[in-house]
Structure formats: structure tokens, C-alpha cells
Design a protein around this motif. Structure first.
Motif, PDB file in Angstrom:
ATOM      1  N   ILE A 169      19.814  10.556  41.509  1.00  0.00           N
ATOM      2  CA  ILE A 169      19.084  11.840  41.413  1.00  0.00           C
ATOM      3  C   ILE A 169      18.959  12.107  39.879  1.00  0.00           C
ATOM      4  N   ALA A 170      17.728  12.234  39.475  1.00  0.00           N
ATOM      5  CA  ALA A 170      17.321  12.769  37.985  1.00  0.00           C
ATOM      6  C   ALA A 170      17.732  14.003  37.583  1.00  0.00           C
ATOM      7  N   SER A 171      17.502  14.886  38.555  1.00  0.00           N
ATOM      8  CA  SER A 171      17.735  16.252  38.247  1.00  0.00           C
ATOM      9  C   SER A 171      17.786  17.064  39.433  1.00  0.00           C
ATOM     10  N   SER A 172      18.531  18.454  39.246  1.00  0.00           N
ATOM     11  CA  SER A 172      18.566  19.246  40.359  1.00  0.00           C
ATOM     12  C   SER A 172      18.927  20.557  40.124  1.00  0.00           C
ATOM     13  N   ASN A 173      17.962  21.328  40.111  1.00  0.00           N
ATOM     14  CA  ASN A 173      18.038  22.806  39.669  1.00  0.00           C
ATOM     15  C   ASN A 173      17.632  23.795  40.575  1.00  0.00           C
ATOM     16  N   ALA A 174      18.350  24.813  40.551  1.00  0.00           N
ATOM     17  CA  ALA A 174      18.037  26.058  41.370  1.00  0.00           C
ATOM     18  C   ALA A 174      17.180  26.980  40.705  1.00  0.00           C
ATOM     19  N   TYR A 175      16.080  27.639  41.248  1.00  0.00           N
ATOM     20  CA  TYR A 175      15.331  28.749  40.688  1.00  0.00           C
ATOM     21  C   TYR A 175      15.877  29.916  40.321  1.00  0.00           C
ATOM     22  N   LEU A 176      16.207  30.302  39.370  1.00  0.00           N
ATOM     23  CA  LEU A 176      17.118  31.656  38.879  1.00  0.00           C
ATOM     24  C   LEU A 176      16.104  32.872  38.990  1.00  0.00           C
ATOM     25  N   GLY A 177      16.472  33.947  39.292  1.00  0.00           N
ATOM     26  CA  GLY A 177      16.041  35.272  39.384  1.00  0.00           C
ATOM     27  C   GLY A 177      15.844  35.723  38.023  1.00  0.00           C
ATOM     28  N   ALA A 178      15.644  36.990  37.991  1.00  0.00           N
ATOM     29  CA  ALA A 178      15.471  37.843  36.502  1.00  0.00           C
ATOM     30  C   ALA A 178      16.892  38.615  36.038  1.00  0.00           C
ATOM     31  N   ARG A 179      17.920  38.268  37.338  1.00  0.00           N
ATOM     32  CA  ARG A 179      19.085  39.162  36.732  1.00  0.00           C
ATOM     33  C   ARG A 179      19.499  38.718  35.686  1.00  0.00           C
ATOM     34  N   GLY A 180      19.716  37.507  35.482  1.00  0.00           N
ATOM     35  CA  GLY A 180      20.535  37.135  34.258  1.00  0.00           C
ATOM     36  C   GLY A 180      19.834  37.495  33.024  1.00  0.00           C
ATOM     37  N   ILE A 181      18.578  37.487  32.953  1.00  0.00           N
ATOM     38  CA  ILE A 181      17.928  38.010  31.789  1.00  0.00           C
ATOM     39  C   ILE A 181      17.972  39.516  31.253  1.00  0.00           C
ATOM     40  N   VAL A 182      18.038  40.233  32.756  1.00  0.00           N
ATOM     41  CA  VAL A 182      18.279  41.791  32.596  1.00  0.00           C
ATOM     42  C   VAL A 182      19.841  41.945  31.848  1.00  0.00           C
ATOM     43  N   THR A 183      20.693  41.007  32.424  1.00  0.00           N
ATOM     44  CA  THR A 183      22.237  41.190  32.200  1.00  0.00           C
ATOM     45  C   THR A 183      22.222  41.006  30.231  1.00  0.00           C
ATOM     46  N   ALA A 184      21.483  40.026  30.200  1.00  0.00           N
ATOM     47  CA  ALA A 184      21.337  39.649  28.461  1.00  0.00           C
ATOM     48  C   ALA A 184      20.743  40.741  27.871  1.00  0.00           C
ATOM     49  N   PHE A 185      19.677  41.406  28.117  1.00  0.00           N
ATOM     50  CA  PHE A 185      19.159  42.314  27.465  1.00  0.00           C
ATOM     51  C   PHE A 185      20.265  43.696  27.476  1.00  0.00           C
ATOM     52  N   GLU A 186      20.844  43.877  28.685  1.00  0.00           N
ATOM     53  CA  GLU A 186      21.748  45.180  28.718  1.00  0.00           C
ATOM     54  C   GLU A 186      22.956  44.830  27.890  1.00  0.00           C
ATOM     55  N   GLN A 187      23.264  43.663  27.373  1.00  0.00           N
ATOM     56  CA  GLN A 187      24.299  43.437  26.529  1.00  0.00           C
ATOM     57  C   GLN A 187      23.675  43.221  25.283  1.00  0.00           C
ATOM     58  N   GLY A 188      22.613  43.577  25.101  1.00  0.00           N
ATOM     59  CA  GLY A 188      22.268  43.551  23.447  1.00  0.00           C
ATOM     60  C   GLY A 188      21.528  42.434  23.134  1.00  0.00           C
ATOM     61  N   ALA A 189      21.075  41.314  23.750  1.00  0.00           N
ATOM     62  CA  ALA A 189      20.374  40.222  23.414  1.00  0.00           C
ATOM     63  C   ALA A 189      18.941  40.791  22.945  1.00  0.00           C
TER      64      ALA A 189
END
Length: 619
Positions: A169-189
């Protein structure tokens, strides 16, 4: 103009989101241009075609590649001071294999320049340990195929070729939604670096955070998903890859400007671009991009489903198109899981022939290859195709217009099996057909390794997504769990139908190329090809939806048609469009497709070039 105190205006006006990249090859300076040519609230960028991560995985593992996309880092270096001065927030997936590494580089740059910016990265997409290090060898171990629930789909025989031999296997990745980026913005990113989040996730997150939506505001989330889909491919919505380009001044299309989405509180949007940039934004460029790489009438995402049946587009000003009518629903319990593995080796040989008796020439050379390879040599190949490209011009005015070429394409597990193909060409030597010649570049004939693709699905609740901040001295500081969607809707059976009421026309007909009346866009979804076609008027729409049935689509495929290709069809009446998905036509898809047009981008213009009978009254 938007003032630099924009964050006091959150939720009180549409958010302006500027996209700066549609894949890693887009110019890095577009980030600086988007930040400086007018006011925007967020900058987003999609740097990842499906194979990007896999293509660099081995070099990254051996410390020969940084893991992140170079153009993302170059754009940040050029723009970081403007981002700080204008208080723009940035979210990109250019972290690719190594979002932490790019975040650390960015945090160090922030410190060097004495800027007041908070940098973080999102993790959780990397699932290499879930299956790895090799592909399974039994169906019981294998995760479900992305199209596995559709019993009508017949997979290419090579889809499960890895079951015969353990493939790394070369790579194995799940497609993430927007929730993590929203969490980051809410925490001041201020700057959020992601790996394999979905293409539209940064745009969704910008609107979600700006308008303080809840995770159950599905109509709004779905609308912003479509906004993200429209601008994620950079110039594809402003004149790039545009079927109607030939009706415009070509000098205006040399460098189309990159797009901006102004997203309202209800998720509807206006697609636009900065003034005094090239290209254009009109209902046709927007419809073309809307129809690009769709899954049908339902666009699936980790945060919502978007139902597109009633989508509408309207010109509301110069380079301004209003998009609305999208209905949302809870997301499916699974997300896309892209698994790439080392598939073996591939090569291609390009042979030319001038026009006289071309078909017989290609018949002879194929017979010679097969004879020299023999039964054992052919059986050692996973694939060998003799693809005839082009048709000689009648009564040619130059040798080039008379010339076509044969593409001999082969794949094999072992390099030595492909080397026999080159030996066969050598053995043909001077026994070739009349006028045989070839390109001066033989590098593509040398076997090279390729990455194969297996698309799957992964349970969202099993993803451990986190946001981690980088401290002023490069240390990892606060880390936050992102959690999961509060509710899921199971995947329903995909819609597929011919038009509900066929319209008959009484006038005489005229033979024209389909492209003389219709615009279109096509692209890839793994092993599948999507194709959307639309017209301008109500009468033309009645004809198009009546004419473009699933059977008609199969006829238009001509000799490319195969019985095993399952065809889905839906309609978008408010934009006068019919949309098709042709399953399996791209083989294994992406980097392992054997087709000349492996990503399906040229398919739309092939279909538009076919001559059809059209009623006079609609022309």
C-alpha cells in the motif's frame, strides 16, 4: 469595500471566500493575487488530485520529499504578511502527507516575521495502519468498494487484481469534512493546514464559522458544499476547461482570474472574481463547473448531502452568478476512503503512420506484436491495448494532417514482462509496414512503476480527527478532538431515469454537431466517468431531455461502448441539463487507467463533436 475590521461583521453579510488552487500545479502567486487584488475574508486552496498523496508517499517515507505540496508553501511565503495585515483566515489541504510539517514551517515563518497569527493542523485522515502494509488477499479482509452497493455495476477485472499477490500500500486516506477546520477557527486559528480533507471542506468551513451554523443546518451546509465545488477547481469556473471558449476573445482566456464565492446565511452564493482579472463568470461557466465530477443528483460529503434536483443559476451582474435551490440532509455514516497501492509497471509505445491504408498498417503491427510476444508473453501482461488514435484527413494538405498514431499500452506485475514488449518491437525491426515511423522520445517505452487505486468507504465514527496548534517556539500546544456528525442518513439507492414525458417535434430536422447546440463538461470519479450536458432555451431543453436517454448515450459512445458499462442518468431542469455517470469506463481509474484520456476530461468534447438530427424549430 470590506474593512479590515471584518470580524465584527461576521454573520451580518455574505462571507467572501477566495480560492487559490485547484491542484498542486496551480501558480503559487495566485494566493498573493487573491489576497491583494480586493478584499476577501477567507483564502482556501485545494492542492490534492486523488493520486497526489500516493505519488509522493514512498519518497516521503524515505525522507526524499517533505510530504506537503511545494506550491502551498510558496504561496504562504509570498502572502503571510498580507494575511496578517488584512486579517484574512487561511485553510488549505496542501499539507497532504505531512500537514504537521507544513504547519511547523508556517509557524516558524510567523515567528521570523514577528506576526500575530495562530497556526494549527488537522490530523486523522491517514489510515495507513488500518489495512497496511499490504493489500488484503481475501475478500473477507477487503473493505467495501465505493460502488459496491450498486449491484448493477460490473467492476473492471483488474479492480481486484491485488488479491492474487500481496501488493504494498502506498497511501490510505479518509476524506475529512469541514468540522475540523471549523473547530480550529473556533479555537482561534488564523491558518489551518489539512491533509486529505475533501476539496470543498475549507470553503464549507469558512461559511460555517462565519455564519455560526449548527451541524444540523443541512440546507446551508449543502449550499456551501456546492459553493465549494464551484470554486475548488480554480479557473474551471472562470473560463478554464470551458466548452464555450471558442465564442470568446481568446486573449481574455490566456490567464483567467481565480474565483470567489460570496456565501449567504442560507447557503446560497454568488460566484464572482476580482475586477480586472482575465476570464469570465457567467451562467455557462458556472453550469459547466457545477456538472463537473458529480455523483448524480446527490452530492455526498462528510457534513451533509446536497440534493441538486432544483439547483438554479442566474446572472446578477458582470462576472456575478447567483446559485441557489440546493436542499440538504444529514451526511452518510461513511466517507470516501482512497487506497493506493503499488500496482506493478506500465509502458507505452507511440507509433506513427501516414494516411494510405492506415487501418491495414495497424492490423499488421498488432499481429506482429502478438505473434512475437507469444502466448506466454501475453499471459504475463495484466493489460495490453493497441489504441488507434486519430483519423487521417481526406485529401491531406500536409503530412502531419495525414498522420495518426498507434498507442501500444501495457501493464504487468513484473518489469521483465514489459521489457518483452520492447524486445518485440526490436524484433519487428525492418519488417514493419510501409512508412513506419515514431516519436524521437522513447522514454515512455521504458517500463516504469505505477500506483493503482482502490476506492472504498470508511465509517465516520471510527475517524480520530484532531486539531493541534503550533506554539511560538514550534512546540505542539493545545489539541482538540473534533468529534463526529450528530446524525446520519443511510445511503439511498442512486436515482437513474429517462425523462418523464418525451416531447415530439413536428418540424423537419437538420444534421448538426451536438456541440453546436449544447455545452458540456466531463471528468472522472475513480473508475467512472461523469458527463453533464445543457442547452439554453426551454424548447431546446424539451428536445435535449427527450433525445438524451440512457440508450442514446450508449449509442453516442460508438465503438467505445461496452455491455458492462452501467449508465446512470438524472435531470436538472432549472439549468436545462442532463447528467450521466458511466460506470467502469476508466478501468481502475486515476493513475491506473489504461485510456488515453484517463481522467475523462476530453470525453465531453468528443460527444459534442458527434453529428445528430435536431429539429429546425429549436435552432
Amino acid at each position: 469595500m470590506v474593512s479590515h475590521s471584518r470580524w465584527s461583521e461576521m454573520g451580518n453579510r455574505p462571507v467572501r471566500v477566495a480560492n487559490v488552487s485547484g491542484f498542486h500545479g496551480d501558480p503559487s502567486e495566485e494566493m498573493y493575487r487573491q489576497a491583494t487584488m480586493g478584499d476577501v475574508d477567507f483564502i482556501t486552496g485545494d492542492y490534492l488530485a486523488e493520486v497526489n498523496i500516493a505519488g509522493n508517499a514512498e519518497a516521503y517515507a524515505n525522507n526524499h520529499h517533505p510530504g506537503w505540496e511545494a506550491t502551498a508553501w510558496e504561496g504562504i511565503q509570498q502572502t503571510i504578511e498580507v494575511i496578517a495585515e488584512k486579517k484574512i483566515k487561511l485553510a488549505i489541504n496542501g499539507g497532504a502527507l505531512n500537514p504537521q510539517g507544513l504547519a511547523e514551517m508556517t509557524a516558524n515563518l510567523v515567528k521570523e516575521k514577528g506576526l500575530d497569527l495562530n497556526v494549527c493542523f488537522v490530523s486523522g485522515d491517514n489510515l495507513l495502519d488500518v489495512l497496511g502494509p499490504t493489500m488484503p488477499m481475501t475478500l473477507d479482509e477487503l473493505p467495501p468498494h465505493l460502488d459496491g452497493a450498486n449491484k448493477e455495476v460490473k467492476h473492471n477485472p483488474a479492480t481486484l487484481a491485488f488479491l492474487e499477490k500481496r501488493m504494498k500500500i502506498a497511501s490510505s486516506n479518509a476524506y475529512l469534512g469541514a468540522r475540523g477546520i471549523v473547530t480550529a477557527f473556533e479555537q482561534g486559528a488564523d491558518i489551518v493546514i489539512c491533509g486529505r480533507c475533501s476539496d470543498a471542506s475549507p470553503v464549507i468551513a469558512a461559511a460555517w464559522y462565519w455564519h455560526s451554523w449548527s451541524a444540523t443546518d443541512y440546507d446551508a451546509l449543502a449550499g456551501s458544499l456546492v459553493a465549494g465545488h464551484l470554486i475548488e477547481c480554480s479557473a474551471y469556473v472562470t473560463g478554464g476547461n470551458f466548452a464555450g471558449f471558442d465564442k470568446y476573445d481568446l486573449t481574455d482566456l490566456i490567464r483567467p482570474g481565480f474565483p470567489i464565492a460570496e456565501i449567504e446565511h442560507d447557503g446560497s452564493c454568488v460566484i464572482t472574481k476580482h475586477e480586472n482579472t482575465g476570464g469570465m463568470v457567467n451562467v455557462d461557466t458556472v453550469r459547466c463547473q457545477l456538472l463537473y465530477e458529480l455523483q448524480g443528483n446527490v452530492y455526498l460529503h462528510g457534513d451533509s448531502k446536497a440534493y441538486l434536483d432544483d439547483v438554479a443559476v442566474e446572472q446578477v451582474g458582470k462576472d456575478r452568478v447567483h446559485v441557489h435551490g440546493i436542499r440538504g440532509a444529514p451526511p452518510p455514516p461513511t466517507t470516501k476512503w482512497a487506497i493506493f497501492y503499488h500496482g506493478g509497471f506500465e509502458c507505452q509505445i507511440l507509433l506513427n503512420a501516414a494516411g494510405y491504408a492506415t487501418e491495414k498498417k495497424w492490423d499488421l503491427i498488432e499481429m506482429q506484436f502478438r505473434s512475437l510476444l507469444g502466448k506466454a508473453g501475453l499471459e504475463a501482461l495484466e493489460a495490453i491495448e493497441f489504441q488507434r488514435i486519430g483519423v487521417p484527413a481526406p485529401n491531406p494538405q500536409s503530412q502531419n494532417s495525414s498522420t495518426t498514431y498507434l498507442r501500444v499500452f501495457a501493464e504487468a506485475r513484473e518489469k521483465a514482462s514489459l521489457e518483452r514488449v520492447m524486445v518485440a518491437l526490436k524484433d519487428i525491426s525492418l519488417r514493419h509496414f510501409s512508412g513506419f515511423h515514431s516519436s524521437l522520445d522513447w522514454r515512455t517505452a521504458v517500463p516504469r512503476p505505477f500506483i493503482a487505486y482502490y476506492p472504498s468507504i470508511y465509517k465516520q465514527d471510527d475517524i480520530n480527527e484532531r486539531v493541534t496548534f503550533i506554539g511560538k517556539d514550534g512546540e505542539l500546544t493545545d489539541s482538540f478532538s473534533v468529534g463526529h456528525p450528530p446524525k446520519y442518513d443511510e445511503l439511498e439507492e442512486r436515482a437513474s431515469y429517462d425523462t418523464a414525458s418525451i416531447v415530439e417535434f413536428s418540424s423537419s430536422t437538420r444534421q448538426i454537431r451536438l456541440g453546436d447546440i449544447a455545452l458540456a463538461r466531463s471528468g472522472d470519479k475513480g473508475s467512472n466517468l461523469n458527463f453533464g450536458i445543457f442547452v439554453q432555451t426551454k424548447k431546446q431543453w424539451d428536445w435535449l431531455r427527450s433525445f438524451m436517454s440512457r440508450d442514446q448515450m450508449r449509442k453516442l459512445l460508438g465503438t467505445d461502448a461496452r455491455d458492462e458499462y452501467f449508465i446512470e442518468r438524472v435531470e436538472f431542469p432549472k439549468i436545462h441539463a442532463v447528467h450521466f455517470v458511466i460506470y467502469g469506463i476508466l478501468g481502475r481509474g486515476v493513475s491506473s487507467s489504461t485510456r488515453l484520456d484517463g481522467f475523462g476530461k476530453g470525453f465531453a468534447d468528443f460527444i459534442r463533436d458527434v453529428v445528430v438530427e435536431v429539429p429546425e424549430e429549436i435552432l
